[in-house]
Design a protein around this motif. Sequence first.
Motif, PDB file in Angstrom:
ATOM      1  N   VAL A 141      -3.875   1.833  -2.863  1.00  0.00           N
ATOM      2  CA  VAL A 141      -3.517   0.554  -3.477  1.00  0.00           C
ATOM      3  C   VAL A 141      -3.179   0.804  -4.943  1.00  0.00           C
TER       4      VAL A 141
ATOM      5  N   ASP B 268      -9.443  -1.090  -3.367  1.00  0.00           N
ATOM      6  CA  ASP B 268      -9.132  -2.522  -3.311  1.00  0.00           C
ATOM      7  C   ASP B 268      -8.512  -2.907  -4.650  1.00  0.00           C
ATOM      8  N   ALA B 269      -7.492  -3.795  -4.608  1.00  0.00           N
ATOM      9  CA  ALA B 269      -6.848  -4.225  -5.854  1.00  0.00           C
ATOM     10  C   ALA B 269      -6.310  -5.636  -5.688  1.00  0.00           C
ATOM     11  N   THR B 270      -6.020  -6.280  -6.811  1.00  0.00           N
ATOM     12  CA  THR B 270      -5.404  -7.603  -6.818  1.00  0.00           C
ATOM     13  C   THR B 270      -4.153  -7.545  -7.688  1.00  0.00           C
TER      14      THR B 270
ATOM     15  N   GLY C 253      -2.484 -12.188  -8.152  1.00  0.00           N
ATOM     16  CA  GLY C 253      -3.319 -13.088  -7.367  1.00  0.00           C
ATOM     17  C   GLY C 253      -3.445 -12.743  -5.899  1.00  0.00           C
ATOM     18  N   GLU C 254      -2.754 -11.680  -5.442  1.00  0.00           N
ATOM     19  CA  GLU C 254      -2.799 -11.293  -4.031  1.00  0.00           C
ATOM     20  C   GLU C 254      -3.624 -10.018  -3.860  1.00  0.00           C
ATOM     21  N   ARG C 255      -4.533 -10.040  -2.887  1.00  0.00           N
ATOM     22  CA  ARG C 255      -5.419  -8.903  -2.641  1.00  0.00           C
ATOM     23  C   ARG C 255      -4.706  -7.848  -1.813  1.00  0.00           C
ATOM     24  N   VAL C 256      -4.870  -6.589  -2.218  1.00  0.00           N
ATOM     25  CA  VAL C 256      -4.359  -5.449  -1.469  1.00  0.00           C
ATOM     26  C   VAL C 256      -5.544  -4.563  -1.117  1.00  0.00           C
ATOM     27  N   ALA C 257      -5.846  -4.436   0.152  1.00  0.00           N
ATOM     28  CA  ALA C 257      -6.984  -3.629   0.596  1.00  0.00           C
ATOM     29  C   ALA C 257      -6.495  -2.319   1.183  1.00  0.00           C
TER      30      ALA C 257
ATOM     31  N   THR D 116       1.354  -9.442   0.487  1.00  0.00           N
ATOM     32  CA  THR D 116       1.295  -7.993   0.338  1.00  0.00           C
ATOM     33  C   THR D 116       1.703  -7.346   1.660  1.00  0.00           C
TER      34      THR D 116
ATOM     35  N   GLU E 290      -5.755   2.413  -7.862  1.00  0.00           N
ATOM     36  CA  GLU E 290      -7.035   2.914  -7.360  1.00  0.00           C
ATOM     37  C   GLU E 290      -6.819   4.039  -6.358  1.00  0.00           C
TER      38      GLU E 290
ATOM     39  N   ARG F  10       0.830  -1.199   0.000  1.00  0.00           N
ATOM     40  CA  ARG F  10       0.000   0.000   0.000  1.00  0.00           C
ATOM     41  C   ARG F  10       0.872   1.259   0.000  1.00  0.00           C
TER      42      ARG F  10
END
Length: 392
Positions: free
Chosen positions: A282, A243-245, A248-252, A336, A285, A200
């Motif tokens: 992120v 929020d983003a990916t 394959g890993e989510r970043v909130a 992340t 976004e 982030r």
Amino acid sequence: MSANRTEVRELTRRLVSIPSHEDETAAGDAIESWLRAETDADVTRDRHGNVVARRGEGASLALVGHHDVVEPDGSQVVGPAGDGPAADDGVGDDIADGNEANEGETSTNDVEYVVEERDGRLYGRGTADMKGSLAAAMLAFRDADPAGELVFASFVGEEQGGVGARAAIDDGFAPEYAVVGEGSTNYAGDDQTDVVVAHRGRRGSTLTARGTAAHASEPEAGENAVYRACDAVDVVRGLDAPDATVLGERVAGSLVVTEIDGGSAWNVVPERCTVTVDERTVPGERVRLDAVESIDGVEWTVDQDLPPMACDDGRFADAALAAADEAQSATPERVTKPHATDAGWLAQAGTTCVVCGAAEPGEAHTAGESVSVDVLARCYRIYREVATTFQP
């Protein structure tokens, strides 16, 4: 050549012993001297204080860190305002022959940093963030047999928002790939060093509400800036965090009001009120905070904008993960990171980055800051392996 656990530990101890919270000069001197003595690389020190070394030819892979630290706790220093124990014998020795950097550090900062070792861990300001990983990167830079150009970079001013990295980028620092040695240990499991493929950023903003002052006995005669600020806070509360990916890993992300300040007296309708907003951004976004300007008298300004990072090359992420897997018995994972690093500035400038380092969650910037010596040796192996095996 291959460094052993003792060499990584001692180089870390020596780096940590040099104060660098107000002036990074002595730490930069020591790093530069070591690189000149221990490698045949082309070593430069730019006008900002960044230390950069290069060897080999071809596409470039950089091992990146920083040698500044945040202000130490009183227990982490001896000297004025310090209450820590005397440093271990030999800890303050300069990295190169002689002790010129030590002499400079004491006169500049008027303190000495304490470095202690207990139960396989080194304690002291900068052990985790991030002179331990920096030492591992220095040794890996010396020992690796790179496929292309291998770069080592230690920046100043990371703790002040990436001052050194930004200056180096402006001056043309542009490796194709980089491993940034900030913390990634124990993120996905105990006793494992993972590979961060995204982190982030942080955007800090101020909402300024302006009104018209009046006597509190006649509130209708004025325009209450606090009320306008509260309306703006309601707008912020209605916005969704980003929020983003990445690979394959989510970043909130997150969005929160952290401060509010307004009014001048108990009997005056306030004409000005400010609100501080902390937004964790992120990749790709951003929250539309300009929506607060739909409120009469409210202005939005950005005070700090540290960019997020996203690795844009799965092949490089896989190579770093394979190097991490080779260096330890645990199975590392892609993860992340919630904090901004210099990887954000590098990625924004076009460098493909991952983050991998010895620091564990909750260690950096604390009075009890520490790092595992075994993990430092592990990071050395990771850095050497990825520098040797990755084909940029």
